[in-house]
Design a protein around this motif. Structure first.
Motif, PDB file in Angstrom:
ATOM      1  N   GLN A  65     -10.931  -3.130 -24.628  1.00  0.00           N
ATOM      2  CA  GLN A  65     -12.300  -2.929 -25.088  1.00  0.00           C
ATOM      3  C   GLN A  65     -13.044  -1.916 -24.222  1.00  0.00           C
ATOM      4  OE1 GLN A  65     -14.650  -6.496 -25.313  1.00  0.00           O
ATOM      5  NE2 GLN A  65     -16.438  -5.457 -26.126  1.00  0.00           N
ATOM      6  N   THR A  66     -12.942  -2.053 -22.894  1.00  0.00           N
ATOM      7  CA  THR A  66     -13.647  -1.107 -22.024  1.00  0.00           C
ATOM      8  C   THR A  66     -13.001   0.278 -22.069  1.00  0.00           C
ATOM      9  OG1 THR A  66     -12.369  -1.925 -20.110  1.00  0.00           O
ATOM     10  CG2 THR A  66     -14.548  -2.865 -20.469  1.00  0.00           C
ATOM     11  N   THR A  99     -14.639   1.838 -25.074  1.00  0.00           N
ATOM     12  CA  THR A  99     -16.027   2.185 -24.769  1.00  0.00           C
ATOM     13  C   THR A  99     -16.105   3.448 -23.919  1.00  0.00           C
ATOM     14  OG1 THR A  99     -16.688  -0.143 -24.873  1.00  0.00           O
ATOM     15  CG2 THR A  99     -18.148   1.366 -23.689  1.00  0.00           C
ATOM     16  N   GLY A 133      -6.469  -7.647 -24.289  1.00  0.00           N
ATOM     17  CA  GLY A 133      -6.863  -7.065 -25.563  1.00  0.00           C
ATOM     18  C   GLY A 133      -5.842  -6.113 -26.149  1.00  0.00           C
ATOM     19  N   SER A 172      -2.602  -0.103 -27.492  1.00  0.00           N
ATOM     20  CA  SER A 172      -3.653   0.747 -26.924  1.00  0.00           C
ATOM     21  C   SER A 172      -3.239   2.218 -26.936  1.00  0.00           C
ATOM     22  CB  SER A 172      -3.979   0.316 -25.485  1.00  0.00           C
ATOM     23  OG  SER A 172      -4.687  -0.896 -25.484  1.00  0.00           O
ATOM     24  N   ARG A 204      -8.393  -1.154 -35.835  1.00  0.00           N
ATOM     25  CA  ARG A 204      -9.108  -2.260 -35.188  1.00  0.00           C
ATOM     26  C   ARG A 204      -9.014  -3.527 -36.027  1.00  0.00           C
ATOM     27  NH1 ARG A 204     -12.444   2.108 -33.153  1.00  0.00           N
ATOM     28  NH2 ARG A 204     -13.533   2.316 -35.130  1.00  0.00           N
ATOM     29  N   GLU A 264     -16.647  -9.768 -35.465  1.00  0.00           N
ATOM     30  CA  GLU A 264     -16.097  -9.110 -34.280  1.00  0.00           C
ATOM     31  C   GLU A 264     -16.383  -7.610 -34.291  1.00  0.00           C
ATOM     32  OE1 GLU A 264     -13.840  -8.977 -30.667  1.00  0.00           O
ATOM     33  OE2 GLU A 264     -14.520 -10.711 -31.825  1.00  0.00           O
TER      34      GLU A 264
END
Length: 212
Positions: free
Chosen positions: A39-40, A43, A62, A68, A155, A172
């Motif tokens: 998630q980070t 971001t 995650g 990823s 996602r 979400e």
């Protein structure tokens, strides 16, 4: 003008600190950002368009194996990704290459070797340890199917793999439930899956056989 930036994505603070020290010494012209989860990571990439390279640990919270890597390559194809992993199994190295990484650095590598590999990628080259593992036709086909998904569909697919219902996925991701339904239908069609369960199994195949 914003300084060129390298992003270190790893959930181990001590390793991040050690790698950033290597970066500061070898590449003083760059600044380093940190991310500790999928998630980070997302971001940071969204908020910092000046990022020129991602150094990515595959085993962050995650993330599901190579998910990823595939997500970054799909959403930011212009940004090279170097996988940094404690798993040096030849199949892991080969799969990272097939799924679009620009390089692979074992966490056991020396600071000198890490710096040299990163420099190669910054120079536009690929940097992988020698491996005898053969390319997988199944991985090539999987990568091609996943490449058809939009970033938002990817996602949604990750949420599907977590067993979330459409309403939960909408909460979400900040989407209307009907929008989620449309995405799910498109995902199943693009991945040639007949059910949500089959799509989840497909995502599970992104996890390395021997654990990262």
């Amino acid at each position: 003008m914003t300084d060129p930036t390298l992003l270190v994505a790893d959930d181990h603070p001590l390793f991040r600190a050690a790698l950033i020290q290597v970066l500061h010494e070898r590449f003083p012209q760059f600044r380093a950002l940190e991310a500790a989860s999928a998630q980070t990571l997302g971001t940071a990439l969204k908020e910092h368009p000046e990022i020129e390279l991602v150094l990515l640990d595959l085993a962050m919270p995650g993330a599901r194996g190579f998910s990823s890597l595939l997500h970054v390559r799909g959403e930011y194809p212009e940004i090279p990704v170097v996988v940094i992993s404690s798993n040096e199994h030849p199949r892991v190295i080969r799969r990272a290459q097939q799924f679009g990484a620009a390089g692979f650095i074992p966490k056991s590598a020396s600071a000198h070797d890490m710096g040299a590999a990163i420099q190669e990628v910054l120079d536009g080259e690929l940097s992988f340890p020698h491996t005898d593992a053969e390319s997988s036709q199944a991985d090539a086909e999987l990568a091609a199917r996943l490449a058809q998904l939009t970033p938002q569909q990817f996602r949604v697919l990750m949420c599907l793999a977590d067993g979330l219902l459409n309403k939960q996925i909408g909460h979400e991701l900040g989407l209307a439930e009907n929008t989620v339904k449309v995405h799910v239908t498109a995902i199943l069609k693009k991945l040639e899956c007949y059910s949500r369960t089959q799509a989840a199994v497909l995502v599970k195949s992104l996890e390395p056989e021997s654990g990262i």
